[in-house]
Design a protein around this motif. Structure first.
Motif, PDB file in Angstrom:
ATOM      1  N   VAL A 146       0.925  -1.273   0.122  1.00  0.00           N
ATOM      2  CA  VAL A 146       0.028  -0.054  -0.083  1.00  0.00           C
ATOM      3  C   VAL A 146       0.788   1.171   0.055  1.00  0.00           C
ATOM      4  CG1 VAL A 146      -1.906  -1.058   1.267  1.00  0.00           C
ATOM      5  CG2 VAL A 146      -0.019  -0.013   2.454  1.00  0.00           C
ATOM      6  N   GLU A 147       0.423   2.366  -0.267  1.00  0.00           N
ATOM      7  CA  GLU A 147       1.157   3.612  -0.699  1.00  0.00           C
ATOM      8  C   GLU A 147       0.428   4.819  -0.098  1.00  0.00           C
ATOM      9  OE1 GLU A 147       2.527   4.063  -4.590  1.00  0.00           O
ATOM     10  OE2 GLU A 147       3.992   2.327  -4.399  1.00  0.00           O
ATOM     11  N   SER A 148      -0.640   4.587   0.542  1.00  0.00           N
ATOM     12  CA  SER A 148      -1.401   5.860   1.104  1.00  0.00           C
ATOM     13  C   SER A 148      -2.216   5.397   2.107  1.00  0.00           C
ATOM     14  CB  SER A 148      -2.156   6.330   0.034  1.00  0.00           C
ATOM     15  OG  SER A 148      -3.220   5.355  -0.370  1.00  0.00           O
ATOM     16  N   VAL A 149      -3.043   6.286   3.004  1.00  0.00           N
ATOM     17  CA  VAL A 149      -3.510   6.068   3.957  1.00  0.00           C
ATOM     18  C   VAL A 149      -5.050   5.367   3.520  1.00  0.00           C
ATOM     19  CG1 VAL A 149      -5.239   7.018   5.784  1.00  0.00           C
ATOM     20  CG2 VAL A 149      -2.805   7.728   5.399  1.00  0.00           C
ATOM     21  N   THR A 150      -5.449   5.743   2.212  1.00  0.00           N
ATOM     22  CA  THR A 150      -6.677   5.348   1.512  1.00  0.00           C
ATOM     23  C   THR A 150      -6.354   3.976   1.405  1.00  0.00           C
ATOM     24  OG1 THR A 150      -7.288   7.362   0.653  1.00  0.00           O
ATOM     25  CG2 THR A 150      -8.015   5.360  -0.422  1.00  0.00           C
ATOM     26  N   GLY A 151      -5.210   3.435   0.745  1.00  0.00           N
ATOM     27  CA  GLY A 151      -4.841   1.942   0.404  1.00  0.00           C
ATOM     28  C   GLY A 151      -4.943   1.157   1.654  1.00  0.00           C
ATOM     29  N   LEU A 152      -4.502   1.789   2.807  1.00  0.00           N
ATOM     30  CA  LEU A 152      -4.695   0.964   4.340  1.00  0.00           C
ATOM     31  C   LEU A 152      -6.063   0.986   4.611  1.00  0.00           C
ATOM     32  CD1 LEU A 152      -1.688   2.907   6.416  1.00  0.00           C
ATOM     33  CD2 LEU A 152      -1.856   0.501   5.605  1.00  0.00           C
ATOM     34  N   LEU A 153      -6.806   1.906   4.601  1.00  0.00           N
ATOM     35  CA  LEU A 153      -8.289   1.745   4.818  1.00  0.00           C
ATOM     36  C   LEU A 153      -9.047   0.696   3.965  1.00  0.00           C
ATOM     37  CD1 LEU A 153      -8.940   5.554   5.765  1.00  0.00           C
ATOM     38  CD2 LEU A 153      -8.449   3.848   7.248  1.00  0.00           C
ATOM     39  N   THR A 154      -8.669   0.559   2.894  1.00  0.00           N
ATOM     40  CA  THR A 154      -9.552  -0.233   2.045  1.00  0.00           C
ATOM     41  C   THR A 154      -9.357  -1.783   2.539  1.00  0.00           C
ATOM     42  OG1 THR A 154      -7.861  -0.182   0.347  1.00  0.00           O
ATOM     43  CG2 THR A 154      -9.577   1.115   0.211  1.00  0.00           C
ATOM     44  N   LEU A 155      -8.355  -2.140   3.333  1.00  0.00           N
ATOM     45  CA  LEU A 155      -8.072  -3.398   3.583  1.00  0.00           C
ATOM     46  C   LEU A 155      -8.957  -3.829   4.924  1.00  0.00           C
ATOM     47  CD1 LEU A 155      -3.904  -3.532   3.330  1.00  0.00           C
ATOM     48  CD2 LEU A 155      -5.944  -4.291   1.571  1.00  0.00           C
ATOM     49  N   GLN A 156      -9.451  -2.600   5.452  1.00  0.00           N
ATOM     50  CA  GLN A 156     -10.130  -2.925   6.812  1.00  0.00           C
ATOM     51  C   GLN A 156     -11.545  -3.597   6.496  1.00  0.00           C
ATOM     52  OE1 GLN A 156      -8.031  -2.813   9.274  1.00  0.00           O
ATOM     53  NE2 GLN A 156      -6.553  -1.927   7.495  1.00  0.00           N
ATOM     54  N   ALA A 157     -11.931  -4.453   7.304  1.00  0.00           N
ATOM     55  CA  ALA A 157     -13.207  -4.926   7.249  1.00  0.00           C
ATOM     56  C   ALA A 157     -14.525  -3.986   7.372  1.00  0.00           C
ATOM     57  CB  ALA A 157     -13.585  -5.872   8.515  1.00  0.00           C
ATOM     58  N   GLY A 158     -15.827  -3.921   6.758  1.00  0.00           N
ATOM     59  CA  GLY A 158     -16.772  -2.944   6.741  1.00  0.00           C
ATOM     60  C   GLY A 158     -16.399  -1.641   6.200  1.00  0.00           C
ATOM     61  N   ILE A 159     -15.186  -1.521   5.307  1.00  0.00           N
ATOM     62  CA  ILE A 159     -14.955  -0.340   4.530  1.00  0.00           C
ATOM     63  C   ILE A 159     -15.209  -0.631   3.094  1.00  0.00           C
ATOM     64  CG2 ILE A 159     -13.277   1.504   4.001  1.00  0.00           C
ATOM     65  CD1 ILE A 159     -12.209   1.300   6.819  1.00  0.00           C
TER      66      ILE A 159
END
Length: 921
Positions: A146-159
């Motif tokens: 991942v290269e951004s905060v958005t990329g990290l968030l898309t890995l989280q359940a429910g997002i």
């Protein structure tokens, strides 16, 4: 108003006398019990310290110790006492908002002098988790592709990620997320978007609270994204990375030029440096980070035309179309991006119990966005420019071993502008114009073409000349003051209280350059009294306070809290439904125009929060939480059309008297540790959402219709998340996570026609629940990592999900179909990161590869409403499409409808390969 402010002051004073307050979301706590190995009795007076720091505590008469105010990270904790052998726990992980529990069993030290060292294992389940929260630390971030905060968030359940890349937490709107960095909000209230972007190399810990978050968090309906940045230590550390790559795909039938691999199509430079400040001793330290990214994108066009080109249709033969093509034929990137993100932190520790942090976060970017109609006129696409700045000063002081307070102040700037050509001064030089300046002091560029020229010769083909003429500028200046204090009143009660004050200055300027072939022969900036221009300055204020108690026993953990939010919008709104504008030329003479507007009243709301955790066993925990949450709609909707300009046909009015949007959330969850390195989490949730922002269509008479923003939307979201996580161990290098989410997000139709109101008949449209546009029913996220620490590692990240809804349209338009009743195709992708590290004395060298969309999956993001697919539309069979195809064969320069219907922007990005190297020292 004065009476209400007095009440706030009295309540605040009472709260501060009763208890002490919280350092919201930036620190954690270590607690435990020290006992005698032989007798099993608790040991009082044992010193427990975090190695290498001055943080620590002594055990009380029950052998209990509590160390709070700890920044997230990995620590070693040492217990020592006279007559006992020193004992150390290593790899103790501390996360923001959580309690880490470690117990010491100490033996009498008669002969042995060496310290007993025990490696602590991170908890797979958390006893004090009363609502869903995920924490990702720096080491985990470094291993992910991942290269951004958005990329990290898309890995989280429910997002869920929407078709435009926006994020939705548990079925909420993308504007319902609160973003904070080091406890300071970075959300721009104009749009509820992030004011700055932060590079992942600056993040110490990222936490995502998607459940019923505690009372310390506010102005959010769906979730909190809290980032804690790194700070310098007493040793110099740094890193530098460079990587480059390009898109690599064989889908040339969709993406033009995609098989032409350019190894420097995208270049990224990253770096960090931290440590003590020379000549100032160990009391001062610093941390710096930066990331520069330049990407040409994957969507290309061809410069066949310049903006001055025209087309001419023969007045005697409609089949004869002459098209100017003066472009140089160069291949042109249509979605380039260039961005810079930097952070700086200065830390000063004047005494062992006090720390002062000064943080600066600055980011800027410029980008062009693909527009299919401009494929052969690429120079006519506007550019978006943005920059943001966060300045924050934090004073954190431990009054005692059990109480500390935090005082924060911040000043944020978020600036955005979009245009084709910049404004110019009287000498014709470009001006760095921004909202808050007067555009009448400058001049529009003469490059703008008359509005009639931005057109197509026939239907379903591309532009051959002309220019868009819109200018948009927005700047928000925000000042925040926060005072938080936390006190461990007893071994079982941690009391928290906080107050916060915010004031904003919102500057907005938007206009359309006027130029035509009859009146405005040269470009003109319109007057502010016309519908072609909006301009305003607004200064809303916000105040909030909360009180909370975390009650921790072995059998039960409770989080009880209440929050108060207050906002004053500082604007006027229209009060008359029949006559929304004082500028209406048909306003009856007996109505005073000034009486049509009124000052919007301040709004306040009380929100209770409750969470409970029941540890059934040491490895099984049940939690339940319930809470009320409120959030003001983005201010852009309160202040739209600030001059209340009138239009007899159609006009959108803002509404400064909008109420806060409301959500009531319930959550029930189970944590179960199945094995030493394997855990299962099951969470169910329900959200009832009311007073959401919507646009209502109001018909005054047969010829007059207008639109107004109101609180009428509603939604209900329910879902269940099942997660399995396995961590790697020294004996087993495999680690993985697997999250499955089933979710139903329904609400009313958000189209303005869904809230139609006819004032003459009193008729309103029927409200029918439909799937929301981001209703993703089934989502499966997974990560797999395999490797040795500081040697080699391979990580795969995958997502598989059902398609988002779309509104189908029958080809002949004779039958009404329910909105969002169709489904796009299923989507899936896999990303890869592989790395190998070499140790070189004081340095380490890591070579790595990142591959996004590893299998080059053609995910259909946008679809044609007639087919529900990206690659085919029934519009191709229309007579107008067939006529365009026929004319394209006999008129040079005219592109066919068949080509126009090939939409590369309807698909997600193809495979992308990047290679790079990192040097750590």
């Amino acid at each position: 108003m004065k009476k209400f402010l007095l009440q706030i002051s009295i309540v605040t004073c009472i709260f501060m006398l009763i208890t002490s307050v919280l350092n919201a979301g930036t620190t954690g706590k270590i607690t435990g019990v020290v006992t005698d190995q032989e007798s099993g009795e608790p040991l009082p007076g044992i010193n427990v310290m975090i190695d290498g720091t001055t943080m620590g505590a002594a055990t009380d008469i029950d052998g209990v110790f509590v160390i709070n105010n700890i920044p997230p990270g990995i620590y070693s904790v040492v217990a020592s006492g006279v007559g006992f052998q020193k004992q150390m726990y290593t790899d103790v992980k501390v996360s923001a908002d959580f309690t880490t529990k470690i117990d010491f069993v100490m033996s009498t030290d008669i002969i042995e002098v060496e310290t007993i060292v025990v490696r602590a294992e991170a908890a797979m389940v958390r006893k004090d988790l009363t609502s869903s929260q995920t924490n990702v630390d720096a080491s985990q971030i470094e291993a992910l592709p991942v290269e951004s905060v958005t990329g990290l968030l898309t890995l989280q359940a429910g997002i869920t990620q929407g078709t435009g890349g926006e994020l939705h937490i548990r079925g909420g709107r993308s504007t319902e997320i609160q973003y904070t960095i080091n406890g300071v909000s970075i959300s721009n209230p104009y749009s509820n978007s992030r004011a700055v972007s932060i590079a992942t190399n600056a993040i110490q810990e990222l936490s995502v609270i998607s459940g019923t978050f505690n009372a310390e968090y506010g102005n959010a309906l769906s979730g909190i994204v809290n980032t804690v940045t790194k700070e310098g230590s007493d040793k110099y550390k740094g890193s530098f990375s460079f990587y480059t790559g390009d898109y690599l795909s064989n889908n040339t039938d969709i993406f033009y030029k995609i098989d032409d691999f350019n190894p420097v199509n995208e270049m990224v430079f990253e770096g960090t440096l931290g440590g003590p400040i020379p000549c100032l001793g160990k009391k001062f330290s610093f941390f710096l980070s930066g990331r520069y990214n330049k990407d040409q994108g994957h969507l290309y066009g061809i410069r066949e035309h310049n903006v001055s080109d025209r087309y001419y249709i023969s007045p005697t033969n409609s089949d004869s179309i002459y098209i100017q093509s003066t472009g140089d034929g160069a291949e042109f990137p249509m979605n380039p991006y260039e961005g810079l993100s930097t952070t700086g932190k200065l830390t000063y520790k004047p005494i062992s119990t006090m720390k002062i942090n000064y943080d600066v976060i600055y980011s800027k970017s410029q980008a062009k966005y693909y527009s299919h109609a401009y494929k052969y006129l690429p120079d006519a696409r506007p550019t978006g420019y943005s920059w943001g700045l966060v300045n924050s000063l934090e004073l954190r002081h431990a009054i005692s071993n059990y109480t500390f307070y935090t005082l924060r102040g911040s000043y944020n700037v978020d600036d955005y502008k979009s245009y084709l050509y910049p404004l110019e001064d009287e000498d014709g030089d470009p001006v760095d114009f921004h909202a808050g300046m007067n555009p009448n002091d400058y001049y529009p560029s003469n490059k703008y073409q008359p509005s009639e020229y931005l057109n197509t010769p026939v239907n379903y083909t591309f532009y051959v000349g002309g220019t868009p003429r819109g200018h948009s500028y927005q700047r928000t200046n925000s000042t925040q003051l926060k005072f938080d204090i936390t006190s461990q009143l007893t071994n079982h009660h941690e009391a928290k209280f906080g107050i916060e004050y915010k004031t904003h200055e919102l500057n907005y300027e938007s206009f359309t350059i006027l130029r035509d072939t009859s009146v405005n022969l040269t470009p003109v900036i319109p007057d502010v009294s016309t519908s072609y221009r909006d301009s305003y300055v607004r200064t809303p204020t916000e105040f909030s306070a909360f009180i909370q108690d975390k009650i921790e026993f072995d059998e039960i953990i409770l989080n009880l809290g209440v929050r108060m939010d207050y906002i004053s919008p500082d604007a006027r709104y229209s009060t008359n439904t029949f006559y929304p504008s004082p500028n209406d030329p048909e306003l009856p003479s007996y109505i005073d125009a000034n009486s049509l507007l009124a000052d919007a009243e301040a709004k306040y709301h009380i929100s209770p929060r409750f969470g409970v955790s029941f540890p059934i066993t040491d490895q099984g925990i049940i939690h339940f939480s319930y809470g009320h949450f409120v959030q003001m709609p983005p201010f852009r909707y309160l202040y739209a059309n600030p001059q209340f300009e009138w239009s007899a046909t159609s006009q959108q009015y803002g509404n400064a008297d909008l109420k806060p949007e409301k959500t009531v959330t319930y959550e029930l969850g189970l944590q179960q540790q199945l094995m030493e390195d394997l855990a299962l989490h099951v969470t169910g949730y329900y959200k009832d959402v009311r007073d959401l922002l919507s646009s209502q269509q109001i018909r005054i008479d047969e010829n007059s219709t207008y639109y107004k923003y109101v609180n009428k939307d509603y939604a209900n979201i329910k879902g269940i998340i099942v997660s399995v996580a396995k961590r790697p161990t020294p004996q087993d290098m495999l680690g993985f996570t697997l999250d499955y989410t089933f979710q139903v997000a329904e609400g009313n139709d958000t189209d303005s026609d869904a809230f139609f109101l006819d004032l003459l008949s009193g008729r309103q449209s029927e409200k029918v629940p439909i799937p929301l546009g981001w209703d993703q029913r089934h989502t499966l996220n997974g990560t797999v990592s395999f490797g040795e620490v500081d040697n080699w590692n391979v990580t795969l990240v995958g997502v598989l999900s059902t398609g988002l809804p779309y509104s189908p349209v029958l080809f002949d338009n004779q039958v009404y179909l329910k909105p969002n009743s169709g489904r796009r195709p299923m989507k899936g992708s896999v990303d890869l990161r592989a790395e190998k590290t070499f140790k070189l004395d004081q340095f380490s060298l890591t070579f790595f590869a990142k591959v996004f969309n590893l299998f080059d999956t053609q995910n259909e993001n946008l679809v044609y409403s007639s087919t529900g697919r990206s690659g085919y539309t029934l519009d191709k069979t229309l007579a107008t499409s067939e006529e365009t195809n026929r004319l394209s064969q006999i008129n040079p320069g005219l592109h066919s409808a068949d080509e126009y219907f090939v939409r590369p922007d309807y698909y997600s990005s193809p495979r992308q390969v990047r290679l790079g190297v990192t040097v750590d020292f």
